[in-house]
Design a protein around this motif. Structure first.
Motif, PDB file in Angstrom:
ATOM      1  N   THR A   1       0.833  -1.205   0.000  1.00  0.00           N
ATOM      2  CA  THR A   1       0.000   0.000   0.000  1.00  0.00           C
ATOM      3  C   THR A   1       0.867   1.255   0.000  1.00  0.00           C
ATOM      4  N   LEU A   2       1.849   1.294   0.878  1.00  0.00           N
ATOM      5  CA  LEU A   2       2.737   2.457   0.960  1.00  0.00           C
ATOM      6  C   LEU A   2       3.482   2.675  -0.355  1.00  0.00           C
ATOM      7  N   ASP A   3       3.950   1.582  -0.942  1.00  0.00           N
ATOM      8  CA  ASP A   3       4.702   1.689  -2.189  1.00  0.00           C
ATOM      9  C   ASP A   3       3.829   2.232  -3.320  1.00  0.00           C
ATOM     10  N   SER A   4       2.562   1.850  -3.324  1.00  0.00           N
ATOM     11  CA  SER A   4       1.646   2.298  -4.380  1.00  0.00           C
ATOM     12  C   SER A   4       1.230   3.759  -4.208  1.00  0.00           C
ATOM     13  N   LYS A   5       1.468   4.308  -2.999  1.00  0.00           N
ATOM     14  CA  LYS A   5       1.041   5.688  -2.708  1.00  0.00           C
ATOM     15  C   LYS A   5       2.225   6.614  -2.446  1.00  0.00           C
ATOM     16  N   LYS A   6       3.404   6.254  -2.957  1.00  0.00           N
ATOM     17  CA  LYS A   6       4.603   7.047  -2.663  1.00  0.00           C
ATOM     18  C   LYS A   6       4.436   8.518  -3.048  1.00  0.00           C
ATOM     19  N   ALA A   7       3.942   8.769  -4.212  1.00  0.00           N
ATOM     20  CA  ALA A   7       3.792  10.155  -4.667  1.00  0.00           C
ATOM     21  C   ALA A   7       2.792  10.915  -3.805  1.00  0.00           C
ATOM     22  N   GLU A   8       1.681  10.268  -3.526  1.00  0.00           N
ATOM     23  CA  GLU A   8       0.628  10.882  -2.700  1.00  0.00           C
ATOM     24  C   GLU A   8       1.127  11.187  -1.286  1.00  0.00           C
ATOM     25  N   LEU A   9       1.952  10.289  -0.746  1.00  0.00           N
ATOM     26  CA  LEU A   9       2.442  10.438   0.634  1.00  0.00           C
ATOM     27  C   LEU A   9       3.719  11.275   0.721  1.00  0.00           C
ATOM     28  N   GLY A  10       4.348  11.516  -0.425  1.00  0.00           N
ATOM     29  CA  GLY A  10       5.585  12.294  -0.437  1.00  0.00           C
ATOM     30  C   GLY A  10       6.790  11.538   0.082  1.00  0.00           C
ATOM     31  N   ILE A  11       6.770  10.216  -0.055  1.00  0.00           N
ATOM     32  CA  ILE A  11       7.898   9.407   0.433  1.00  0.00           C
ATOM     33  C   ILE A  11       8.717   8.867  -0.742  1.00  0.00           C
ATOM     34  N   ASP A  12       9.987   8.580  -0.471  1.00  0.00           N
ATOM     35  CA  ASP A  12      10.854   7.977  -1.480  1.00  0.00           C
ATOM     36  C   ASP A  12      10.729   6.455  -1.481  1.00  0.00           C
ATOM     37  N   ALA A  13      10.457   5.890  -0.312  1.00  0.00           N
ATOM     38  CA  ALA A  13      10.320   4.439  -0.154  1.00  0.00           C
ATOM     39  C   ALA A  13       9.614   4.181   1.170  1.00  0.00           C
ATOM     40  N   PRO A  14       9.018   2.994   1.331  1.00  0.00           N
ATOM     41  CA  PRO A  14       8.367   2.696   2.617  1.00  0.00           C
ATOM     42  C   PRO A  14       9.337   2.584   3.795  1.00  0.00           C
ATOM     43  N   VAL A  15      10.560   2.056   3.553  1.00  0.00           N
ATOM     44  CA  VAL A  15      11.448   1.692   4.665  1.00  0.00           C
ATOM     45  C   VAL A  15      12.822   2.349   4.534  1.00  0.00           C
ATOM     46  N   ALA A  16      13.368   2.837   5.646  1.00  0.00           N
ATOM     47  CA  ALA A  16      14.767   3.262   5.732  1.00  0.00           C
ATOM     48  C   ALA A  16      15.518   2.180   6.492  1.00  0.00           C
ATOM     49  N   MET A  17      16.369   1.467   5.778  1.00  0.00           N
ATOM     50  CA  MET A  17      17.140   0.369   6.370  1.00  0.00           C
ATOM     51  C   MET A  17      18.486   0.318   5.672  1.00  0.00           C
ATOM     52  N   ALA A  18      19.530  -0.048   6.378  1.00  0.00           N
ATOM     53  CA  ALA A  18      20.864  -0.153   5.801  1.00  0.00           C
ATOM     54  C   ALA A  18      21.430  -1.544   6.072  1.00  0.00           C
ATOM     55  N   ALA A  19      22.288  -2.020   5.152  1.00  0.00           N
ATOM     56  CA  ALA A  19      22.855  -3.364   5.310  1.00  0.00           C
ATOM     57  C   ALA A  19      24.299  -3.461   4.840  1.00  0.00           C
ATOM     58  N   SER A  20      24.888  -2.344   4.456  1.00  0.00           N
ATOM     59  CA  SER A  20      26.202  -2.378   3.824  1.00  0.00           C
ATOM     60  C   SER A  20      27.336  -2.668   4.795  1.00  0.00           C
ATOM     61  N   VAL A  21      28.138  -3.664   4.459  1.00  0.00           N
ATOM     62  CA  VAL A  21      29.339  -3.958   5.241  1.00  0.00           C
ATOM     63  C   VAL A  21      30.368  -2.856   5.023  1.00  0.00           C
ATOM     64  N   ALA A  22      30.549  -2.462   3.758  1.00  0.00           N
ATOM     65  CA  ALA A  22      31.534  -1.420   3.434  1.00  0.00           C
ATOM     66  C   ALA A  22      31.202  -0.099   4.110  1.00  0.00           C
ATOM     67  N   GLY A  23      29.904   0.168   4.262  1.00  0.00           N
ATOM     68  CA  GLY A  23      29.469   1.414   4.887  1.00  0.00           C
ATOM     69  C   GLY A  23      29.398   1.349   6.400  1.00  0.00           C
ATOM     70  N   GLY A  24      29.781   0.199   6.966  1.00  0.00           N
ATOM     71  CA  GLY A  24      29.765   0.047   8.414  1.00  0.00           C
ATOM     72  C   GLY A  24      28.389  -0.161   9.012  1.00  0.00           C
ATOM     73  N   MET A  25      27.414  -0.503   8.169  1.00  0.00           N
ATOM     74  CA  MET A  25      26.029  -0.631   8.647  1.00  0.00           C
ATOM     75  C   MET A  25      25.563  -2.083   8.709  1.00  0.00           C
ATOM     76  N   TRP A  26      26.493  -3.012   8.693  1.00  0.00           N
ATOM     77  CA  TRP A  26      26.172  -4.441   8.740  1.00  0.00           C
ATOM     78  C   TRP A  26      25.304  -4.805   9.938  1.00  0.00           C
ATOM     79  N   TRP A  27      25.471  -4.082  11.055  1.00  0.00           N
ATOM     80  CA  TRP A  27      24.808  -4.450  12.309  1.00  0.00           C
ATOM     81  C   TRP A  27      23.295  -4.258  12.283  1.00  0.00           C
TER      82      TRP A  27
END
Length: 413
Positions: free
Chosen positions: A159-185
């Protein structure tokens, strides 16, 4: 009790003899609470004439374990000291007093226990669920209270993904996983903790105990992997694959995502970024059956030196911290912590900390057990696997196979 007796003794005998003062020396490592703890120790000393409490705090970046060993070798072991898990307990167990009989034990789920004995006083609570922006969810017609199964999350994220423009969001979730970026944890430690403890009793370590013997519970892990896949697919891809901590928290703070995968330690960051919208925590509900709890853990514990001449006075100091209005005021208002004790009614200022505190009082939460893993397992073993899955979230079978091999190698670490 020891402080009262000592104070009374000092008033007898016509003042000709002074009772020996109990001197409690505390050695601790949280630099951010130094001033607050110094102040509380001074106030406690003033209120308890028979006891003097002094606190030594190791400077930021110092080797606390090494400094404590040096004190022990010099015959200057403190009366109260800090450990951060079973590794610390194994080093200092000969110095650690049994606290099982203390009154505060019944008021917390986070006391450290070994072999049926209580050995540690929880310094504070940290924890997490999936943080949400209540305004965005409301606009999208999503009730966060109903996000208690993986199916509910799948529907909400679509639902959130289908309403991105209406809600003014870039994506439903802010999450990081990069080992190189130090965000593995974020993924390979905190999200993986959902598999270790989610949906189980708070102290149930069955799943991680199996892993430590090399066994992955494939049916359970498959359910978990499907949930992680959802978060990955609906995450801001730049942040997921290359983003920093500031990128992740900043996107949520700016209203560019509906969810944030972080713990209550981001409260000060959100305040600095001027967040005024309502925030809460939903469960990391990865199972087909309902999950309503959050993930709570104590990052460290106070231990009392069993060989101390001031054992009772040291216990009394911790008891006062856990059970008195002054102790509660210190923990919440002065030190800015979330106490691990259910009887504390004061509320921290941060919204996520408030959500954790309410969850702790409510009960039904899940334990966080990544501290039981061999040293380096999260960053060096699981981190790259979770990073690779983030880059290819459709390759579920590969992710499960990679994790099965990694877990099989844990007993050899």
């Amino acid at each position: 009790m020891a402080a009262v007796i000592a104070g009374a003794a000092g008033c007898t005998g016509g003042g000709s003899k002074k009772a020996k003062e109990a001197s409690v020396n505390m050695f601790q490592l949280k630099v951010e609470i130094k001033d607050a703890l110094d102040g509380y120790a001074a106030a406690y000393t003033a209120a308890n004439p028979g006891t003097r409490v002094t606190v030594e705090t190791l400077g930021g970046g110092g080797d606390y374990g090494g400094a404590l060993k040096a004190k022990a070798q010099a015959g200057q072991m403190p009366d109260i000291f800090v450990i951060e898990g079973l590794g610390g307990y194994e080093i200092w167990k000969d110095y650690i007093a049994d606290l099982s009989g203390e009154s505060w034990v019944q008021d917390t789920d986070l006391a450290m226990k070994v072999g049926g004995k209580v050995v540690g006083f929880p310094v504070a609570i940290e924890g997490y669920g999936l943080a949400y922006n209540a305004e965005i969810l409301k606009k999208a017609g999503i009730d966060p209270a109903k996000l208690t199964t993986r199916a509910a999350y799948e529907a909400a994220l679509k639902t959130l993904d289908s309403k991105k423009a209406e809600l003014g969001i870039d994506a439903p979730v802010a999450m990081a996983a990069s080992v190189a970026g130090g965000m593995w944890w974020v993924a390979a430690q905190h999200n993986l903790a959902c598999y270790w403890g989610g949906g189980l009793e708070f102290t149930d370590t069955t799943v991680i105990n199996k892993a430590l013997k090399g066994e992955l519970d494939i049916p359970r892990f498959t359910q978990y992997a499907k949930y992680l896949q959802l978060l990955y697919k609906y995450a801001d891809q730049k942040i997921l694959l290359n983003g920093s901590y500031d990128d992740q928290v900043g996107a949520f703070a700016q209203g560019k995502t509906a969810f944030l995968h972080q713990g209550n330690w981001v409260d000060p960051n959100l305040k600095q970024l001027g967040v005024t919208f309502e925030i809460g925590y939903a469960p990391h509900a990865f199972l087909d059956t309902e999950q309503k709890g959050l993930y709570l853990f104590a990052p460290s514990w106070y231990c009392v030196n069993a060989k101390s001449a001031n054992l009772d006075a040291a216990k009394a100091f911790l008891k006062a911290m856990a059970t008195t209005p002054e102790g509660h005021d210190y923990m919440v208002n002065k030190a800015g912590m979330i106490p691990a004790f259910k009887s504390v009614t004061l509320k921290p200022s941060g919204q996520l900390s408030q959500a954790l505190m309410a969850a702790n009082a409510r009960g039904g939460n899940y334990g966080v057990f990544f501290g039981m893993l061999p040293d380096g397992a999260g960053q060096n073993v699981f981190g790259p696997i979770f990073d690779l899955f983030a880059q290819n979230p459709d390759k579920m079978d590969q992710f499960i196979t990679d994790m099965q091999k990694a877990v099989a190698g844990l007993p050899k670490m």
